[in-house]
Design an enzyme around this catalytic site. Structure first.
Site, PDB file in Angstrom:
ATOM      1  N   ASP A 184      -3.958  -7.147  -7.432  1.00 40.29           N
ATOM      2  CA  ASP A 184      -5.333  -7.530  -7.743  1.00 40.29           C
ATOM      3  C   ASP A 184      -5.528  -7.270  -9.241  1.00 40.29           C
ATOM      4  O   ASP A 184      -6.134  -6.271  -9.638  1.00 40.29           O
ATOM      5  CB  ASP A 184      -6.298  -6.700  -6.887  1.00 40.29           C
ATOM      6  CG  ASP A 184      -6.096  -6.973  -5.409  1.00 40.29           C
ATOM      7  OD1 ASP A 184      -6.710  -7.908  -4.903  1.00 40.29           O
ATOM      8  OD2 ASP A 184      -5.289  -6.273  -4.773  1.00 40.29           O
ATOM      9  N   HIS A 196       0.835  -1.207   0.000  1.00 40.92           N
ATOM     10  CA  HIS A 196       0.000   0.000   0.000  1.00 40.92           C
ATOM     11  C   HIS A 196       0.871   1.260   0.000  1.00 40.92           C
ATOM     12  O   HIS A 196       0.591   2.224  -0.704  1.00 40.92           O
ATOM     13  CB  HIS A 196      -0.877   0.049   1.256  1.00 40.92           C
ATOM     14  CG  HIS A 196      -1.852  -1.074   1.395  1.00 40.92           C
ATOM     15  ND1 HIS A 196      -1.732  -2.044   2.374  1.00 40.92           N
ATOM     16  CD2 HIS A 196      -2.961  -1.391   0.701  1.00 40.92           C
ATOM     17  CE1 HIS A 196      -2.736  -2.892   2.280  1.00 40.92           C
ATOM     18  NE2 HIS A 196      -3.502  -2.534   1.269  1.00 40.92           N
ATOM     19  N   GLY A 241      -3.053  -1.580  -7.213  1.00 38.60           N
ATOM     20  CA  GLY A 241      -1.934  -2.519  -7.333  1.00 38.60           C
ATOM     21  C   GLY A 241      -2.202  -3.598  -8.370  1.00 38.60           C
ATOM     22  O   GLY A 241      -3.338  -4.064  -8.506  1.00 38.60           O
TER      23      GLY A 241
HETATM   24  P1  AMP Z   1      -6.532  -3.696  -0.287  1.00 41.67           P
HETATM   25  O1  AMP Z   1      -6.340  -2.931   0.960  1.00 41.67           O
HETATM   26  O2  AMP Z   1      -6.114  -5.126  -0.200  1.00 41.67           O
HETATM   27  O3  AMP Z   1      -7.893  -3.500  -0.903  1.00 41.67           O
HETATM   28  O4  AMP Z   1      -5.520  -3.065  -1.323  1.00 41.67           O
HETATM   29  C1  AMP Z   1      -5.574  -1.705  -1.646  1.00 41.67           C
HETATM   30  C2  AMP Z   1      -4.743  -1.471  -2.871  1.00 41.67           C
HETATM   31  O5  AMP Z   1      -3.407  -1.870  -2.615  1.00 41.67           O
HETATM   32  C3  AMP Z   1      -5.243  -2.305  -4.073  1.00 41.67           C
HETATM   33  O6  AMP Z   1      -5.163  -1.526  -5.249  1.00 41.67           O
HETATM   34  C4  AMP Z   1      -4.273  -3.448  -4.094  1.00 41.67           C
HETATM   35  O7  AMP Z   1      -4.100  -4.008  -5.387  1.00 41.67           O
HETATM   36  C5  AMP Z   1      -2.998  -2.768  -3.617  1.00 41.67           C
HETATM   37  N1  AMP Z   1      -2.082  -3.765  -3.070  1.00 41.67           N
HETATM   38  C6  AMP Z   1      -2.355  -4.677  -2.115  1.00 41.67           C
HETATM   39  N2  AMP Z   1      -1.287  -5.474  -1.909  1.00 41.67           N
HETATM   40  C7  AMP Z   1      -0.324  -5.053  -2.769  1.00 41.67           C
HETATM   41  C8  AMP Z   1       0.999  -5.462  -3.052  1.00 41.67           C
HETATM   42  N3  AMP Z   1       1.562  -6.496  -2.426  1.00 41.67           N
HETATM   43  N4  AMP Z   1       1.683  -4.803  -4.000  1.00 41.67           N
HETATM   44  C9  AMP Z   1       1.119  -3.766  -4.681  1.00 41.67           C
HETATM   45  N5  AMP Z   1      -0.127  -3.313  -4.453  1.00 41.67           N
HETATM   46  C10 AMP Z   1      -0.841  -3.947  -3.516  1.00 41.67           C
END
Ligand code: AMP
Length: 305
Positions: free
Chosen positions: A160, A39, A157
């Protein structure tokens, strides 16, 4: 602490409005909290490319199928605020479903089905199939976040992968913001960073390293000229065939042309996508196969003569 931590979408809307009035460009990073380096990479990129960056922290119930998954999801808003502050993020906001959809919820506190946004064909197959209704929930909240913040750019990211296609299409259809997709941040073992990793027992965390190994095998095969979807899927499946690893899917798509099933045409680029459950925790990952794998594999054994 210099970050503005705002408790409601209404406050965030006002902050963003004032920011725009001051002529500042704005980057938005939507998250569900339990922030990690993945994040923070998105936020750093937003800070580089905009005058101001803000993040949202909201565990969106609309995108969870299983109630237990929603309940288990890790939450620590104060720690998230401190992390964002430490890298210079200007604002973070949160809110409740009721606040995000003021006056729109039914008596049971849910958003009526006819208020959900229907995402494009990028939502078909894989995550859209294994998590029915997931992308409707994602599209609905992301559209609302775009509406609240009116950012110039929004950062997501590649972790996903299918979601990145869904939100890019959503942004295109509504005329903005510009969507920026950032690379996957990984742990030293190659495991993609995820808030859900916190839920893994130490033994399961070790096991989960086989996901990055599987992606690396597929990347090696692709780079050595293998183009058959079945053969690439075979590489993935073989590396994921481990005790305690329950496979949902391990497959290949053409990233330039999404299809619910594997491509039936000759494709020049490929992305391998994996979803597994380990110790009851659902993990997803992917890798563009033209690039070296996320982990270095030992040299392939020479065939015995
Ligand atoms: P989330 O909190 O899991 O909904 O993720 C929020 C954003 O962070 C989304 O756009 C995810 O794709 C991105 N994200 C989560 N994990 C990663 C990672 N390991 N590398 C890059 N982006 C990430």
């Amino acid at each position: 602490m210099t970050i503005e931590a705002l408790g409601t979408p209404g406050q965030a809307r006002e902050w963003c409005r004032l920011s725009r009035e001051a002529g500042a460009s704005l980057g938005l990073v939507p998250t569900m909290g339990a922030l990690h380096e993945g994040h923070l990479g998105l936020v750093r990129r937003a800070l580089e490319e905009n005058d101001r960056a803000c993040a949202s922290v909201f565990v969106n119930p609309l995108q969870f199928g299983e109630a237990s998954d929603l309940e288990k999801y890790p939450r620590d808003f104060e720690a998230d605020v401190a992390r964002l502050d430490s890298i210079g993020c200007h604002m973070v906001f949160t809110g409740t479903l009721e606040q995000f959809f003021e006056g729109e919820l039914d008596r049971g506190g849910s958003l009526p089905a006819d208020r959900l946004l229907h995402p494009g064909p990028q939502a078909l197959g894989l995550e859209g199939e294994f998590r029915s209704g997931h992308f409707e929930g994602v599209a609905t909240i992301v559209d609302r976040l775009f509406e609240v913040a009116s950012p110039d750019r929004a950062y997501f990211g590649q972790k996903d992968f299918q979601q990145s296609l869904v939100v890019s299409e959503l942004a295109r259809a509504r005329g903005g913001p510009r969507v920026v997709i950032c690379p996957i941040a990984r742990e030293p073992s190659g495991l993609a960073r995820s808030s859900r990793n916190e839920l893994l027992e130490p033994r399961d965390r070790e096991r989960a390293a086989c996901i990055a190994v599987a992606l690396s095998h597929a990347a090696r095969a692709w780079r050595s000229g293998v183009r058959s979807v079945e053969a690439l899927e075979g590489e993935l499946a073989a590396a994921l065939d481990r005790p305690g690893v329950e496979l949902e899917y391990a497959t290949v798509r053409d990233p330039s042309r999404w299809s619910p099933g594997g491509p039936t045409w000759e494709f020049e680029e490929a992305v391998a996508l994996v979803a597994v459950r380990i110790g009851g925790v659902r993990l997803i990952d992917n890798h563009l196969l033209g690039e070296p794998g996320p982990v270095t594999l030992p040299p392939a054994a020479e065939p015995r003569g």
